[in-house]
Enzyme design. Sequence first.
Site, PDB file in Angstrom:
ATOM      1  N   LYS A  42      -2.864  18.372  -9.129  1.00 48.81           N
ATOM      2  CA  LYS A  42      -3.160  19.512  -9.835  1.00 48.81           C
ATOM      3  C   LYS A  42      -1.923  20.254 -10.043  1.00 48.81           C
ATOM      4  O   LYS A  42      -1.826  21.039 -11.202  1.00 48.81           O
ATOM      5  CB  LYS A  42      -4.039  20.366  -9.112  1.00 48.81           C
ATOM      6  CG  LYS A  42      -5.511  20.002  -8.878  1.00 48.81           C
ATOM      7  CD  LYS A  42      -6.373  21.232  -8.118  1.00 48.81           C
ATOM      8  CE  LYS A  42      -6.496  20.540  -6.839  1.00 48.81           C
ATOM      9  NZ  LYS A  42      -7.444  21.432  -5.728  1.00 48.81           N
ATOM     10  N   GLU A  98       5.023  14.985 -13.536  1.00 48.63           N
ATOM     11  CA  GLU A  98       4.978  15.374 -12.136  1.00 48.63           C
ATOM     12  C   GLU A  98       5.508  16.801 -11.886  1.00 48.63           C
ATOM     13  O   GLU A  98       6.283  17.272 -12.596  1.00 48.63           O
ATOM     14  CB  GLU A  98       5.568  14.529 -11.087  1.00 48.63           C
ATOM     15  CG  GLU A  98       5.615  14.624  -9.666  1.00 48.63           C
ATOM     16  CD  GLU A  98       4.178  14.498  -9.335  1.00 48.63           C
ATOM     17  OE1 GLU A  98       3.422  15.584  -9.664  1.00 48.63           O
ATOM     18  OE2 GLU A  98       4.053  13.620  -8.203  1.00 48.63           O
ATOM     19  N   ASP A 102       9.536  14.641  -4.302  1.00 48.04           N
ATOM     20  CA  ASP A 102      10.338  14.963  -3.014  1.00 48.04           C
ATOM     21  C   ASP A 102      10.759  13.717  -2.497  1.00 48.04           C
ATOM     22  O   ASP A 102      11.811  13.014  -2.611  1.00 48.04           O
ATOM     23  CB  ASP A 102       9.278  15.576  -2.222  1.00 48.04           C
ATOM     24  CG  ASP A 102       9.625  16.176  -0.976  1.00 48.04           C
ATOM     25  OD1 ASP A 102      10.958  16.276  -0.597  1.00 48.04           O
ATOM     26  OD2 ASP A 102       8.929  16.409   0.192  1.00 48.04           O
ATOM     27  N   PHE A 151      10.641  24.894   0.938  1.00 45.58           N
ATOM     28  CA  PHE A 151       9.161  24.762   0.359  1.00 45.58           C
ATOM     29  C   PHE A 151       8.930  25.300  -0.725  1.00 45.58           C
ATOM     30  O   PHE A 151       8.959  26.627  -0.805  1.00 45.58           O
ATOM     31  CB  PHE A 151       8.242  25.114   1.647  1.00 45.58           C
ATOM     32  CG  PHE A 151       6.635  24.457   1.306  1.00 45.58           C
ATOM     33  CD1 PHE A 151       6.640  23.157   1.843  1.00 45.58           C
ATOM     34  CD2 PHE A 151       5.792  24.806   0.530  1.00 45.58           C
ATOM     35  CE1 PHE A 151       5.374  22.399   1.549  1.00 45.58           C
ATOM     36  CE2 PHE A 151       4.629  24.091  -0.034  1.00 45.58           C
ATOM     37  CZ  PHE A 151       4.481  22.748   0.511  1.00 45.58           C
TER      38      PHE A 151
HETATM   39  P1  IMP Z   1       6.647  12.827  -2.579  1.00 45.78           P
HETATM   40  O1  IMP Z   1       5.813  11.573  -2.337  1.00 45.78           O
HETATM   41  O2  IMP Z   1       7.149  13.357  -1.095  1.00 45.78           O
HETATM   42  O3  IMP Z   1       7.689  12.709  -3.622  1.00 45.78           O
HETATM   43  O4  IMP Z   1       5.857  14.166  -2.724  1.00 45.78           O
HETATM   44  C1  IMP Z   1       5.222  14.409  -3.962  1.00 45.78           C
HETATM   45  C2  IMP Z   1       4.036  15.468  -3.877  1.00 45.78           C
HETATM   46  O5  IMP Z   1       4.325  16.425  -2.713  1.00 45.78           O
HETATM   47  C3  IMP Z   1       4.639  16.365  -5.126  1.00 45.78           C
HETATM   48  O6  IMP Z   1       4.080  16.161  -6.486  1.00 45.78           O
HETATM   49  C4  IMP Z   1       4.030  17.840  -4.688  1.00 45.78           C
HETATM   50  O7  IMP Z   1       2.652  17.942  -4.774  1.00 45.78           O
HETATM   51  C5  IMP Z   1       4.108  17.644  -3.041  1.00 45.78           C
HETATM   52  N1  IMP Z   1       5.561  18.400  -2.724  1.00 45.78           N
HETATM   53  C6  IMP Z   1       6.564  17.858  -2.472  1.00 45.78           C
HETATM   54  N2  IMP Z   1       7.590  19.024  -2.071  1.00 45.78           N
HETATM   55  C7  IMP Z   1       6.489  19.931  -2.273  1.00 45.78           C
HETATM   56  C8  IMP Z   1       7.083  21.323  -2.086  1.00 45.78           C
HETATM   57  O8  IMP Z   1       8.249  21.966  -1.727  1.00 45.78           O
HETATM   58  N3  IMP Z   1       6.216  22.384  -2.368  1.00 45.78           N
HETATM   59  C9  IMP Z   1       4.929  22.059  -2.627  1.00 45.78           C
HETATM   60  N4  IMP Z   1       4.589  20.653  -2.911  1.00 45.78           N
HETATM   61  C10 IMP Z   1       5.348  19.920  -2.499  1.00 45.78           C
HETATM   62 MG    MG Z   2       2.101  16.695  -7.089  1.00 42.16          MG
END
Ligand code: IMP
Ligand code: MG
Length: 179
Positions: A42, A98, A102, A151
């Site tokens: 979302k 997206e 992260d 965060f």
């Molecule tokens: P990744 O797979 O680690 O790249 O994470 C991707 C997903 O994690 C993102 O699309 C976000 O929904 C969530 N995410 C990553 N970092 C944050 C943050 O700092 N705050 C909130 N959601 C996050």
């Molecule tokens: Mg996401």
Amino acid sequence: MKEDIQEILFSEEVLTKRIKELADGISKDYKGKDLVVVGILKGSVIFAAELIKNISVHCEIDFMAVSSYGNSAQTSGVVRILKDLDHNIEGKDILLVEDIVDTGVTLSYLLKYLKARKANSIEIVSLLNKQARRVADLDVKYIGFEVPDGFIVGYGIDYAEKYRNLPFVGILKPEVYKK
Ligand code: IMP
Ligand code: MG
């Protein structure tokens, strides 16, 4: 709600200005192509809406939902498809939208999953990028802003489903998620 924010990184004004720039670049790059903008639910909804409004070439809109974080601030590494695309993407030019990249684990999994469907191209636009935490080898073609390793919440991005409705992007106070 606002009292839980340590620092505002990007105001609504700064965000909309940058999103317009991204949309202008995308409109140029996708002229004459068969663009399908795919919002990843979302977190990307506010960004995707603002982006789509500013894209000046024909595009279809679709959505996918994946789960990555559950309700914790730690990535699980497990990615589940909760909602798949409504339409066939064979031969189309897919732009995944997206909120924040992260570790990159979620998107590299999604890319692998979608590549089997013979799209003409698949690219990624992310409002925010946390390069410091990247583990997956991922090519994010369009990036709005780099963010530090805190965060992040707001403008669609949540902590435990809250703070999505903040009109800006900010860093959540650590005492809120370390409770
Ligand atoms: P990744 O797979 O680690 O790249 O994470 C991707 C997903 O994690 C993102 O699309 C976000 O929904 C969530 N995410 C990553 N970092 C944050 C943050 O700092 N705050 C909130 N959601 C996050
Ligand atoms: Mg996401």
